[in-house]
Design an enzyme around this catalytic site. Structure first.
Site, PDB file in Angstrom:
ATOM      1  CD  GLU A   1      -3.744  -5.101  -1.252  1.00 26.60           C
ATOM      2  OE1 GLU A   1      -4.250  -4.973  -0.472  1.00 26.60           O
ATOM      3  OE2 GLU A   1      -2.721  -6.382  -1.319  1.00 26.60           O
TER       4      GLU A   1
ATOM      5  CB  CYS B   1      -1.330  -0.212   0.780  1.00 24.96           C
ATOM      6  SG  CYS B   1      -1.953  -0.767   0.969  1.00 24.96           S
TER       7      CYS B   1
HETATM    8  O1  AHR Z   1       1.554  -6.305   3.667  1.00 23.69           O
HETATM    9  C1  AHR Z   1       0.873  -5.943   4.153  1.00 23.69           C
HETATM   10  C2  AHR Z   1      -0.140  -5.255   3.262  1.00 23.69           C
HETATM   11  O2  AHR Z   1      -1.083  -5.743   2.951  1.00 23.69           O
HETATM   12  C3  AHR Z   1      -0.106  -4.634   2.095  1.00 23.69           C
HETATM   13  O3  AHR Z   1       0.618  -3.030   2.495  1.00 23.69           O
HETATM   14  C4  AHR Z   1      -0.674  -4.443   1.073  1.00 23.69           C
HETATM   15  O4  AHR Z   1      -0.309  -4.476  -0.228  1.00 23.69           O
HETATM   16  C5  AHR Z   1      -1.645  -5.170   1.534  1.00 23.69           C
HETATM   17  O5  AHR Z   1      -3.180  -4.997   1.851  1.00 23.69           O
END
Ligand code: AHR
Length: 635
Positions: A364, A233
């Site tokens: 994602e 994220c």
């Molecule tokens: O790994 C933690 C978080 O999980 C990452 O930032 C994200 O891609 C997923 O939601």
């Protein structure tokens, strides 16, 4: 004729097959103080006075700092922005000292939960000063304990008008877990202060602006084939303004653009793209940078709900420039020193290319029209300019569902080489889904399982992951890469649990899951050999694989048992040609619920012995265990 994926897989599984040589790697995200206060060896917190309420509503330029007037000195302290070191680094401290008192007047920093120092070791201090008054200013920099005892000190004089960097080495004489750094001006005068920094002299591979040695070594010991970075994220950010732009993170550290971290703290970007590439090289992992697909996180603005639509797109009129930034990233990594961005890499100290092979686009993301339009633009441009780069697309945050389906549809339409699947699930899910990839069409995009973990750090969790990983190996023709997530977390600052490795200022605590990952990554192969291992007892909570490493010629057997009873079986090595008669046997086993914690860090550790290896190996493995057998090629 209808495509029968299972039949295709069955046929493939009957014969030895080439599998990905890059199957097991790691995913590093600046989450839970993984970078600042973690892997980055910088010991001063908020060294640039850039913390602010946008990072965290309780933070400001003086967070982690104290105005130090203990010797009855006095003057004024202020946070200024006029005439900074660099426009990207706007805040600094201005001290106007009227009377330096008995000890001097200055600043004190407590690091990240205290600065741990060791007697007999050296520490590299540096600071930028701008002396405004006319007289040269004498200064001391010291490490002190909580009672004010001096642990080590250095003195110097600053006289330059305009910003200048001063560097000193401090020898520390005593161990202290919670030291503070004091910078004191010893005579009246006016001075600007910025970029107050302290690194241990020993960093990982003794790199300047380097990584914390013990933590980096623990990561290196996994022997990952690749490293995905910088998120997660963090990459797509909390709104368009928070998207991670790699160009903001290179060059002299005092000129980088610091930023709020989506995980509610501050990114100094002291570990920036140069340091990420260099670290990958230092640990022998292929770099896998991930860039935002021109959209922010769908949870932007705090809407952390399934189906939330906080996703925002970079305005279309800015997209050409954004796409160009991504093309420039490839040049920065791989271009000749004569190219614009290759020259910047060389200037940073690395004339040789970083051999970028993979590039992730998106993390994602919610698959919307806004996403699709921007993803296509980036994908087409990179694919056209750099057909040699293996692009990794994205298919949402879950192992199935709307974004997953739409993401896959788009990937297949565009013939994206690989897509990034993510799942965080119960251990039982991993045990139930061992045949997930058996039905994947081998002609479609390949898979990178970029983030996965079962919800927990017990041995049972780790073994459920191990069982699943034997099946990733079995499907290593279609699953090209996989990385557990998240990688590291600082105790007391975790925004996400579980993690693979926990740490505090002094210690590193690998979980049982870590040892499983380490066994798989350091015992990987590039050829899958089917039908070698057969269980003669019930196997619904077990998995096994046999691979060959074509570089060493070694054959590796893995037997994972997440069940509560012993497991029996045979390994038929007769058809594998000449092999050594002895093998190394490594086992991880114990009680299902046991975990390695800070209080009990070594409850479950791998144990290695040497065993005789008959051509027909009859084995019995204990309940809750992972066994790895490594057999060298025979002479
Ligand atoms: O790994 C933690 C978080 O999980 C990452 O930032 C994200 O891609 C997923 O939601």
């Amino acid at each position: 004729m209808q495509f029968d994926a299972f039949a295709q897989q069955k046929a493939i599984d009957a014969k030895p097959k080439k599998i990905s040589p890059d199957l097991f790697g790691i995913f590093f995200e600046d989450l839970s103080y993984a970078a600042d206060g973690g892997l980055y060896a910088e010991l001063v917190q908020n060294r640039s006075f850039e913390y602010n309420p946008a990072d965290n509503r309780d933070w400001n330029s003086m967070t982690a700092w104290k105005y130090q007037t203990d010797g009855f000195g006095y003057g004024t302290i202020s946070v200024e922005t006029a005439n900074p070191i660099h426009q990207n680094n706007p805040h600094y401290i201005l001290l106007d000292i009227q009377d330096a008192g008995q000890k001097g007047v200055g600043l004190e920093n407590g690091g990240f939960d205290g600065i741990p120092v060791r007697g007999g070791k050296y520490y590299n201090f540096s600071v930028f000063l701008n002396v405004i008054s006319s007289q040269p200013l004498p200064l001391t920099v010291s490490l002190v304990d909580t009672k004010g005892r001096e642990l080590g000190t250095a003195s110097f004089t600053a006289s330059a008008k305009g910003w200048k960097k001063y560097s000193e080495k401090i020898k520390v004489n005593f161990d202290e877990d919670s030291a503070m750094l004091q910078l004191l001006v010893k005579s009246p005068g006016k001075v600007g202060i910025d970029m107050v920094s302290l690194f241990p002299e020993e960093t990982f591979k003794n790199r300047e602006n380097g990584m914390r040695a013990d933590l980096a070594q623990t990561i290196a010991d996994i022997k990952p084939k690749f490293m995905r970075f910088p998120g997660g994220c963090l990459t797509h950010g909390d709104g368009v303004a928070n998207i991670y732009h790699w160009k903001n993170t290179i060059g002299p550290v005092e000129q980088r653009v610091e930023q709020r971290n989506i995980w509610n703290y501050h990114q100094s970007v002291g570990i920036g793209y140069y340091e990420y590439f260099r670290f990958c090289e230092d640990i022998g992992a292929k770099p896998v940078p991930v860039v935002a697909a021109g959209v922010s996180c769908q949870n932007s603005g705090g809407t952390w709900k399934i189906g939330s639509t906080g996703q925002k797109g970079i305005p279309m009129e800015d997209m050409d420039a954004y796409v160009q930034d991504i093309l420039d990233l490839v040049e920065y990594a791989n271009g000749p020193v004569t190219s614009t961005w290759g020259a910047k890499r060389a200037a940073a100290g690395h004339p040789a290319p970083f051999n970028l092979e993979y590039l992730g686009i998106g993390n994602e993301d919610k698959i919307t029209g806004v996403f699709e339009e921007r993803f296509r633009m980036i994908y087409d441009a990179v694919h056209k300019a750099h057909p040699e780069i293996k692009i990794i697309g994205t298919v949402g945050p879950s192992p199935n569902g709307e974004d997953f389906d739409k993401g896959w549809k788009l990937a297949n339409q565009l013939a994206v080489g690989t897509v990034d699947e993510h799942y965080y699930e119960k251990p039982e899910w991993f045990l139930k889904n061992t045949s997930r990839y058996d039905g994947y069409n081998r002609l479609n995009s390949k898979v990178y399982v970029g983030e996965y973990a079962s919800w927990g750090n017990t041995l049972f969790n780790a073994l459920a992951e191990a069982v699943y990983m034997t099946n990733l190996e079995r499907n290593g023709d279609v699953v090209r890469m996989a990385s557990y997530a998240p990688l590291i977390a600082r105790i007391g600052h975790t925004s996400w649990n579980p993690n693979l490795i926990y740490f505090d200022g002094k210690h590193v605590f690998p979980t049982v899951n870590y040892y499983v990952q380490q066994q798989f990554a350091s015992n990987a192969g590039d050829e899958y050999l089917p039908g070698i291992i057969n269980f003669t007892s019930a196997d619904t909570t077990a998995g096994a694989s046999c691979v060959k490493d074509s570089v060493t010629g070694d054959v590796i057997l893995k037997i994972a048992n997440a069940g509560s009873t012993q497991l029996f079986g045979t390994a038929n090595l007769a058809k594998l040609g000449k092999l050594a008669q002895k093998a190394t046997f490594t086992i991880i086993c114990g009680d299902a619920k046991v975990a390695n914690t800070a209080a009990h860090p070594a409850e479950v550790l791998p144990k290695t012995t040497v065993i005789n290896m008959p051509k027909q190996w009859k084995f019995t493995v204990p309940a809750y265990s992972l066994s790895i057998v490594r057999i060298k090629a025979g002479k």
